[in-house]
Design a protein around this motif. Structure first.
Motif, short mmCIF file in Angstrom:
data_model
loop_
_atom_site.label_atom_id
_atom_site.label_comp_id
_atom_site.label_asym_id
_atom_site.label_seq_id
_atom_site.Cartn_x
_atom_site.Cartn_y
_atom_site.Cartn_z
N LEU A 1 0.83 -1.21 0.00
CA LEU A 1 0.00 0.00 0.00
C LEU A 1 0.87 1.26 0.00
O LEU A 1 0.57 2.23 -0.69
N GLY A 2 1.96 1.24 0.78
CA GLY A 2 2.86 2.38 0.80
C GLY A 2 3.49 2.64 -0.56
O GLY A 2 3.61 3.79 -1.00
N ALA A 3 3.88 1.56 -1.26
CA ALA A 3 4.45 1.70 -2.60
C ALA A 3 3.43 2.26 -3.57
O ALA A 3 3.76 3.06 -4.45
N MET A 4 2.17 1.87 -3.42
CA MET A 4 1.11 2.39 -4.29
C MET A 4 0.89 3.88 -4.03
O MET A 4 0.60 4.64 -4.97
N PHE A 5 1.01 4.32 -2.79
CA PHE A 5 0.93 5.75 -2.50
C PHE A 5 2.09 6.49 -3.17
O PHE A 5 1.92 7.59 -3.71
N GLU A 6 3.27 5.86 -3.14
CA GLU A 6 4.46 6.50 -3.69
C GLU A 6 4.45 6.51 -5.21
O GLU A 6 4.83 7.49 -5.85
N GLU A 7 4.03 5.40 -5.83
CA GLU A 7 3.97 5.28 -7.29
C GLU A 7 2.56 4.83 -7.66
O GLU A 7 2.26 3.65 -7.68
N ASN A 8 1.70 5.77 -7.99
CA ASN A 8 0.29 5.48 -8.23
C ASN A 8 0.05 4.49 -9.36
O ASN A 8 -0.96 3.78 -9.37
N TYR A 9 0.97 4.41 -10.33
CA TYR A 9 0.76 3.51 -11.47
C TYR A 9 0.68 2.04 -11.03
O TYR A 9 0.10 1.20 -11.72
N GLY B 1 -8.89 8.38 -12.56
CA GLY B 1 -7.81 9.22 -13.04
C GLY B 1 -7.40 10.31 -12.07
O GLY B 1 -6.77 11.30 -12.46
N LYS B 2 -7.72 10.13 -10.79
CA LYS B 2 -7.41 11.14 -9.78
C LYS B 2 -6.16 10.74 -9.00
O LYS B 2 -5.83 9.56 -8.90
N PRO B 3 -5.44 11.74 -8.45
CA PRO B 3 -4.25 11.42 -7.67
C PRO B 3 -4.62 10.63 -6.42
O PRO B 3 -5.69 10.83 -5.83
N VAL B 4 -3.74 9.73 -6.03
CA VAL B 4 -3.98 8.89 -4.86
C VAL B 4 -2.93 9.23 -3.80
O VAL B 4 -1.75 8.94 -3.97
N ASP B 5 -3.35 9.88 -2.74
CA ASP B 5 -2.49 10.13 -1.59
C ASP B 5 -3.33 9.98 -0.33
O ASP B 5 -4.54 9.70 -0.40
N TYR B 6 -2.71 10.15 0.83
CA TYR B 6 -3.46 9.86 2.07
C TYR B 6 -4.61 10.84 2.26
O TYR B 6 -5.63 10.50 2.87
N ILE B 7 -4.51 12.04 1.71
CA ILE B 7 -5.60 13.01 1.85
C ILE B 7 -6.79 12.61 0.98
O ILE B 7 -7.95 12.58 1.45
N LEU C 1 -10.61 3.24 7.85
CA LEU C 1 -9.29 3.12 7.25
C LEU C 1 -8.18 2.96 8.28
O LEU C 1 -7.00 3.01 7.95
N GLY C 2 -8.57 2.78 9.53
CA GLY C 2 -7.57 2.60 10.58
C GLY C 2 -7.14 3.88 11.25
O GLY C 2 -6.27 3.86 12.13
N GLY C 3 -7.73 5.01 10.82
CA GLY C 3 -7.38 6.29 11.41
C GLY C 3 -6.45 7.10 10.53
O GLY C 3 -5.76 6.56 9.66
N VAL C 4 -6.43 8.41 10.74
CA VAL C 4 -5.62 9.32 9.93
C VAL C 4 -4.14 8.96 10.03
O VAL C 4 -3.44 8.86 9.01
N ASN C 5 -3.65 8.78 11.24
CA ASN C 5 -2.23 8.49 11.44
C ASN C 5 -1.82 7.17 10.79
O ASN C 5 -0.70 7.03 10.27
N TYR C 6 -2.72 6.19 10.80
CA TYR C 6 -2.41 4.89 10.21
C TYR C 6 -2.22 5.02 8.69
O TYR C 6 -1.25 4.51 8.13
N VAL C 7 -3.15 5.73 8.04
CA VAL C 7 -3.06 5.91 6.59
C VAL C 7 -1.80 6.69 6.23
O VAL C 7 -1.05 6.32 5.33
N TYR C 8 -1.56 7.77 6.95
CA TYR C 8 -0.40 8.61 6.68
C TYR C 8 0.89 7.82 6.89
O TYR C 8 1.87 7.99 6.15
N GLY C 9 0.91 6.95 7.90
CA GLY C 9 2.12 6.21 8.24
C GLY C 9 2.48 5.11 7.26
O GLY C 9 3.60 4.59 7.30
N LEU C 10 1.57 4.74 6.36
CA LEU C 10 1.86 3.67 5.41
C LEU C 10 3.03 3.99 4.50
O LEU C 10 3.74 3.10 4.03
N LYS C 11 3.25 5.28 4.25
CA LYS C 11 4.32 5.65 3.32
C LYS C 11 5.70 5.26 3.86
O LYS C 11 6.65 5.10 3.10
N ARG C 12 5.80 5.07 5.19
CA ARG C 12 7.08 4.67 5.78
C ARG C 12 7.47 3.25 5.36
O ARG C 12 8.64 2.88 5.42
N PHE C 13 6.49 2.46 4.97
CA PHE C 13 6.74 1.06 4.63
C PHE C 13 6.98 0.85 3.13
O PHE C 13 7.25 -0.27 2.69
N ALA C 14 6.87 1.91 2.34
CA ALA C 14 6.97 1.79 0.88
C ALA C 14 8.32 1.21 0.46
O ALA C 14 9.37 1.65 0.92
#
Length: 426
Positions: free
Chosen positions: A11-19, A50-56, A67-80
Motif C-alpha cells: 500500500l505504501g508503494a502504491m501511494f508513492e507510485e500510483n501507477y 484518473g485522480k491522484p492517490v495520496d493519504y488526503i 481506514l484505521g485512522g488518519v495516522n495509520y493511513v499517513y504512516g503507510l508511506k514509511r513502509f513503501a
C-alpha cells in the motif's frame, strides 16, 4: 517477515507510485485485514477515475475509522518499498491462494463435491491467482480468416539501423530477449549505443542500464558516435576540436537531448531492481514504445545467496526473458565470452563460448556474437570490419553480417557505405 508488513509495504508503494495500483495483480480480497482491503478499494476507485492517490484523497472517500485512522493511513508511506513490490505481491497472493485452497477443500468435504468439481474450482483459482486469461484456439483463429486478404497490420520490429541485420532479424521484436556477446574490445558497448541511438532516432524510448560504465562516460560515447567525434579529442574539445567540429557540437547535443534516452548507471542491481525502475519509466511514458538495454549480464546481482556463478547466471537469464515478456518489449543484454575462442586457430566465437552460460543459450530468442579479425592481426592495417554472427534466432534465419566499425568514434555504418571518406579527420 509478517504478511501485515508486506501488505503495508504494498500500500505504501502504491501511494508513492500510483501507477502500481492498476498495474499490479492485486485485488482487495487478497489482503488479510479488512482495513487494508478498504484502503486498497478506495485507492483503486481513485486511480480508475484518473485522480491522484495520496493519504488526503483516500481519507476523503471513507470515514477515518474505516481506514484505521488518519495516522495509520499517513504512516503507510514509511513502509513503501517499490523495488520489492513484485516480491511482496507474490507473497501475499500465494498466501491468499493457500488459504482459499484450504477453504475450498473443506467445503468440498462438507458438501461431498465430485472429484471433477474440486479440480475445476482449483484450476479456476490458479488461473485467477496468476492473472491469466483462459483462451482457446478457436477464439484466435476467428480473427485470422481475413489475414491473407488484408495488408499486414503487425507492428514492425525496432530497427537496428543496419540494413543487413534487419534483413535477418526484421528488427527487434517485442517480448524478445536478445543477447549480444563478445570478448573484451570487440565493441559491445558501442554496438549497444548504436542500437539505442537508432531506436531513439526512430521515435522509440531506449532505457539503458549501464551497470559497469558510469553515466558521464556513456553519454560522452553517445555524443562521440552521434557527432562522429574522435573520442581522444573528446577529452579536451576546447583544445583538440577543429572549428567545424565545434560548430556542430550544439546541434549534436540538441539531437541527443530530444531523443528520450534514459540511462541508469547504478551498479550491483538485481533484475528485480531493474524491473522496478524500467516499469516506472514505461508507465510514465505510455505513448512511447520501449526497448531495454543492459550492459552487462555477468555483473547483474543475483537474488539471495547464490554461490555458484553458473546457477546465478541461469537464474538471471531466466528472469530477463520473463521481463521481456512481462513488459512486451525487446530486452537487449550484453554478455561476455570466455577465452575459449582465443585458444583456437579460428578466433570466431561460438555459442558455447558464452561465459557462465547457465540458461543463456536456452532462454535467449536471439544470440549475436561479435568478432573483429583485425583485433587479432595487430601487425596488419586495420580493416575496421565488425562481424555480427546471429548464431541463434528462435523465430527466423541465422547468418553473419558485416558492418564498418570506427573504434575512434564508436560509430557503426552499413557495410556498403564509404566509411573511410566519412571517418577521416575526426
Amino acid at each position: 517477515m509478517s504478511y501485515e508488513f508486506a501488505e503495508k509495504s504494498i500500500l505504501g508503494a502504491m501511494f508513492e507510485e500510483n501507477y502500481l495500483i492498476l498495474d499490479s495483480h492485486m485485488q482487495a480480497r487478497f489482503f488479510q485485514g479488512h482495513v487494508h482491503q478498504t484502503i486498497y478499494t478506495v485507492m483503486r476507485e481513485l486511480a480508475q477515475e484518473g485522480k491522484p492517490v495520496d493519504y488526503i484523497t483516500v481519507l476523503t472517500r471513507r470515514e477515518p475509522s474505516e481506514l484505521g485512522g488518519v495516522n495509520y493511513v499517513y504512516g503507510l508511506k514509511r513502509f513503501a518499498n517499490v523495488i520489492r513490490f513484485d516480491e511482496y505481491e507474490e507473497m501475499i497472493i500465494d498466501q491468499w491462494k493457500k488459504q482459499e485452497t484450504a477453504r475450498i477443500l473443506h467445503q468440498a468435504i462438507e458438501q461431498d463435491w465430485s472429484g471433477d468439481d474440486v479440480v475445476h474450482v482449483l484450476e479456476e483459482l490458479d488461473e485467477l491467482n496468476n492473472g491469466r486469461e483462459v483462451t482457446i484456439l478457436s477464439e484466435y483463429l476467428v480473427t485470422q480468416f481475413e489475414r491473407p486478404f488484408l495488408p499486414d497490420q503487425t507492428k514492425p520490429g525496432i530497427s537496428t539501423g543496419l540494413v543487413d541485420l534487419d534483413k535477418i532479424l526484421n528488427g527487434f521484436q517485442d517480448c524478445e530477449y536478445i543477447v549480444v556477446a563478445g570478448r573484451p574490445s570487440m565493441g559491445k558497448t558501442d554496438v549497444l549505443n548504436h542500437l539505442a541511438l537508432q531506436a531513439s532516432k526512430d521515435g522509440h524510448m531506449p532505457i539503458v542500464f549501464s551497470l559497469e560504465m558510469n553515466r558521464k562516460t556513456m553519454i560522452d560515447r553517445m555524443i562521440a558516435s552521434t557527432g562522429e567525434y574522435n573520442r581522444l579529442r573528446m577529452r579536451d574539445p576546447y583544445k583538440y576540436f577543429t572549428e567545424p567540429q565545434k560548430d556542430r557540437w550544439t546541434p549534436t547535443l540538441n539531437h541527443l537531448n530530444g531523443g528520450g534516452i534514459h540511462i541508469n548507471d547504478k551498479s550491483g542491481m538485481t533484475v528485480r531492481e531493474i524491473k522496478a525502475k524500467a516499469r516506472y519509466i514505461i508507465k510514465t511514458n505510455p505513448t512511447k514504445r520501449s526497448i531495454i538495454f543492459i550492459d552487462y549480464l555477468q555483473i547483474i546481482r543475483p537474488e539471495g545467496n547464490v554461490h555458484n556463478q553458473t546457477v546465478a547466471i541461469g537464474q538471471i537469464s531466466n528472469e530477463l526473458k520473463a521481463m521481456a515478456k512481462e513488459f512486451d518489449c525487446p530486452v537487449v543484454v550484453l554478455s561476455q565470452l570466455s577465452r575459449a575462442s582465443e585458444m583456437r586457430h579460428d578466433k570466431h566465437p561460438v555459442m558455447s563460448d558464452l561465459r557462465d552460460s547457465g540458461n543463456i543459450e536456452q532462454d535467449a530468442d536471439v544470440i549475436a556474437l561479435l568478432h573483429r579479425e583485425d583485433y587479432y592481426e595487430r601487425g596488419k592495417a586495420p580493416t575496421n570490419l565488425l562481424e555480427i554472427d546471429i548464431a541463434k534466432h528462435r523465430n527466423g534465419p541465422t547468418g553473419t553480417i558485416k558492418t564498418i566499425y570506427s573504434k575512434e568514434t564508436g560509430k557503426l555504418y552499413n557495410f556498403d557505405e564509404n566509411y573511410y571518406k566519412r571517418g577521416e579527420n575526426k
